[in-house]
Motif scaffolding. Sequence first.
Motif, PDB file in Angstrom:
ATOM      1  N   ARG A  69      58.781  43.527  32.017  1.00  0.00           N
ATOM      2  CA  ARG A  69      57.403  43.363  31.712  1.00  0.00           C
ATOM      3  C   ARG A  69      56.889  43.033  33.901  1.00  0.00           C
ATOM      4  O   ARG A  69      55.970  42.342  33.974  1.00  0.00           O
ATOM      5  N   THR A  70      58.119  43.054  34.113  1.00  0.00           N
ATOM      6  CA  THR A  70      57.976  43.252  35.971  1.00  0.00           C
ATOM      7  C   THR A  70      57.306  43.974  36.707  1.00  0.00           C
ATOM      8  O   THR A  70      57.917  44.338  37.620  1.00  0.00           O
ATOM      9  N   VAL A  71      56.274  44.600  36.058  1.00  0.00           N
ATOM     10  CA  VAL A  71      55.865  46.068  36.665  1.00  0.00           C
ATOM     11  C   VAL A  71      54.841  45.199  38.069  1.00  0.00           C
ATOM     12  O   VAL A  71      54.341  44.301  37.854  1.00  0.00           O
ATOM     13  N   ALA A  72      53.313  46.243  38.254  1.00  0.00           N
ATOM     14  CA  ALA A  72      53.598  46.080  39.772  1.00  0.00           C
ATOM     15  C   ALA A  72      51.907  46.185  38.910  1.00  0.00           C
ATOM     16  O   ALA A  72      51.006  46.811  37.670  1.00  0.00           O
ATOM     17  N   PRO A  73      50.798  44.676  39.751  1.00  0.00           N
ATOM     18  CA  PRO A  73      49.849  44.370  38.793  1.00  0.00           C
ATOM     19  C   PRO A  73      48.677  46.088  38.952  1.00  0.00           C
ATOM     20  O   PRO A  73      48.938  46.391  40.270  1.00  0.00           O
ATOM     21  N   ILE A  74      48.181  46.403  38.547  1.00  0.00           N
ATOM     22  CA  ILE A  74      47.302  47.679  38.142  1.00  0.00           C
ATOM     23  C   ILE A  74      45.636  47.849  38.012  1.00  0.00           C
ATOM     24  O   ILE A  74      45.547  46.709  37.165  1.00  0.00           O
ATOM     25  N   ALA A  75      45.113  48.496  38.191  1.00  0.00           N
ATOM     26  CA  ALA A  75      43.853  48.847  37.766  1.00  0.00           C
ATOM     27  C   ALA A  75      43.788  49.681  37.001  1.00  0.00           C
ATOM     28  O   ALA A  75      43.918  50.928  37.026  1.00  0.00           O
ATOM     29  N   TYR A  76      42.962  50.188  35.701  1.00  0.00           N
ATOM     30  CA  TYR A  76      42.586  51.338  34.699  1.00  0.00           C
ATOM     31  C   TYR A  76      41.135  51.403  34.856  1.00  0.00           C
ATOM     32  O   TYR A  76      40.150  50.286  34.554  1.00  0.00           O
ATOM     33  N   VAL A  77      41.344  52.898  35.317  1.00  0.00           N
ATOM     34  CA  VAL A  77      39.288  53.319  34.570  1.00  0.00           C
ATOM     35  C   VAL A  77      39.640  54.360  34.047  1.00  0.00           C
ATOM     36  O   VAL A  77      40.142  55.336  33.817  1.00  0.00           O
ATOM     37  N   THR A  78      38.867  53.854  33.635  1.00  0.00           N
ATOM     38  CA  THR A  78      38.567  55.328  32.252  1.00  0.00           C
ATOM     39  C   THR A  78      36.887  55.589  31.764  1.00  0.00           C
ATOM     40  O   THR A  78      36.177  54.973  32.803  1.00  0.00           O
ATOM     41  N   THR A  79      36.624  55.904  31.309  1.00  0.00           N
ATOM     42  CA  THR A  79      35.476  57.113  30.356  1.00  0.00           C
ATOM     43  C   THR A  79      34.783  55.224  30.166  1.00  0.00           C
ATOM     44  O   THR A  79      35.208  54.461  29.025  1.00  0.00           O
TER      45      THR A  79
END
Length: 672
Positions: A69-79
């Motif tokens: 879990r050393t992934v990049a911080p992201i944003a999530y966009v959905t309906t």
Amino acid sequence: MLGIDVGGTFTDFVAQDAATGKTTVWKSLSESGDPVAGILRGLEQFEDRGRIDVVRLGTTVATNALLERTVAPIAYVTTAGFKDVLFIQRGHRRFHYDLSWKKPRPLVKRRNCYELDERIDNKGNVVTPLDDGQVRELARKLANDETIAAVAVVLLFSYVNPSHEQRVKAIFAQEAPALPVSISYDVLPRWKEYERASTTIADAALKPIVSRQMDSVRDRLKENGIGKSVSVIRSNGGEMTLDAASETPIQLALSGPTGGVVAAKHLANLLGLPSLVTFDMGGTSTDCATIRDGQETFTTEFEIEWGVPIQIPMIDVRTIGAGGGSIAWIDKGGMLRVGPESSRSFPGPACYGQGGTEPTVTDANVLLGRINPANFLGGKMKLDLAAAMDAMDKVAAPLGLTRERAALSIVHIANNNMQGALRSVLIERGLDPRDFTLMGFGGAGPLHISELMDMAGIPRGLVPNHPGQQSAFGFTLTDARVDRQRTTHMTSFDYDAKRASTVLSQLIEETLADLSRQQKSDSIAVLCSLEMRYHGQNYELELPIDRKLFETSQEDRLWNSFHDAHEARFGFKFPGETVEIVNFIVTAIGHTPTPQLHKLVVGDGSATPVARRLVHFEEGAIEVPIFKRETLLAGVKIAGPALIEEAVSVTVIGPGHRAEIDAYGHIIIEKK
């Protein structure tokens, strides 16, 4: 051509000279903080660096980032109304009666989840149009948020009509060009919202990390004048360009272990062994897979951890934390345990002399006399027997055991753990171990193959040439492979042959275009299949098909083919029952020439040992003959117990087994 397998402990290299047919293999300790530095250090051992034209790399950069879990911080966009799908997940529980158990966390924080006022229905019709202004406002906001490194977009029913997702991606490219965007239609255009969202989020979270890694590989190899063409291995066993890996990094989720399976498939067909089960034991983990009817098996069922799925096509490999570096320890109940924690490449097992103090499986094999401390890595790395003994005392003394008995116990427990992995790919799938050959490779695999054959009930073993570099060897054999899939639901009552043919044609065009971008246009094979089920079932069965079955007059053949496949897999069928088509799948394979394996000179069937050494088995301490593998001719027969040593591995022939060298130099092991 150079194959490179970056593992947790060692980086393996296999160089194939097309002009002479010569194969050169070697190993180097991995650099956990900088894998490319480990590659470059290992390449210093190869004198013909300037002649390397093609480099194929298997990497664990995506695997490790996901698991740790050393992934990049992201944003999530959905309906609108669906951002909590990630947190609701599924209704099942890992531990049914554990009231304190908590669901796994998604790879995105809830405060970074955003909703758009848009809606497409399950037929692909636009119910609520996408508001461009709302998307532009969100794009500008995220572009100015320094905590966001990438964006995942998953809109409802985009696998039927992707226009809204594609428009969102286009707007982000205008308003936030520096922000990588992953849309579910590109990553996983299949139904089931949670699985589609989880996979797309993982892809977005890997993009900044994998992109940096691919840029580093390209630039630093170029600086050193290595490789005119550099590619990386997908989870499906095919190669892809570094640019393609940066665009869809989720395809690297299981890159490393696939090379050994590709090599196993090649050998299975070469040697006429239709059923193989692979056993790849390295320094950190053990990977198991099957070859059935000469073909590898694939799956889309992979989880970062329980309940966090990634549904991309990949070679079906089961991995457990059992390797040469697995640490032995005593639990609170006073029981001896082995793994899953590993000493990795640094400090490594105690016998490496790099500061490690905990006993490992490798220390146990050294202490039992199975590994010669003076011959590790062909003598390039001397092992410290005294340090292995001191480490073994940490578990032997508390348990009241001798060092040798503690070491045998460690090996037995590690074998038992690996037997569980073999059961998961054989018995749990209804496959009879007696029908298979156990192919043991990895640096540590040949040390354990005889004992595992007995424990798992597998009658025949195979140790290939260069077992310590088998995955890297597989990378030199791999083809370019592209998989495309799409959910398009129809049943035997509302079947539309024209629509089905159109979907399949689109997928074929996409796969061929992808291969073309990788400069693959010759020797291409296209395979088509459908995922189907009876109406009301919750799981699908994949059925290979011929495109002719989509002709209107062939409908009955299509449904009957499914009935027959269902009976073959589950033992029963329901002729006349409604059949559903759920997913369309197309695979395009760009074949590449494979190196020719040379046959050995045939001997008289005998060989002279170079030494004898006391080795500990369950039967007791036995003085056994030691053979050098590079001196063995085809047809040589060796009765166990015996050891066959080579530069990077040792094959243990147990007291109840015998070995024979085949025409290509592989070691075939059978019971006496």
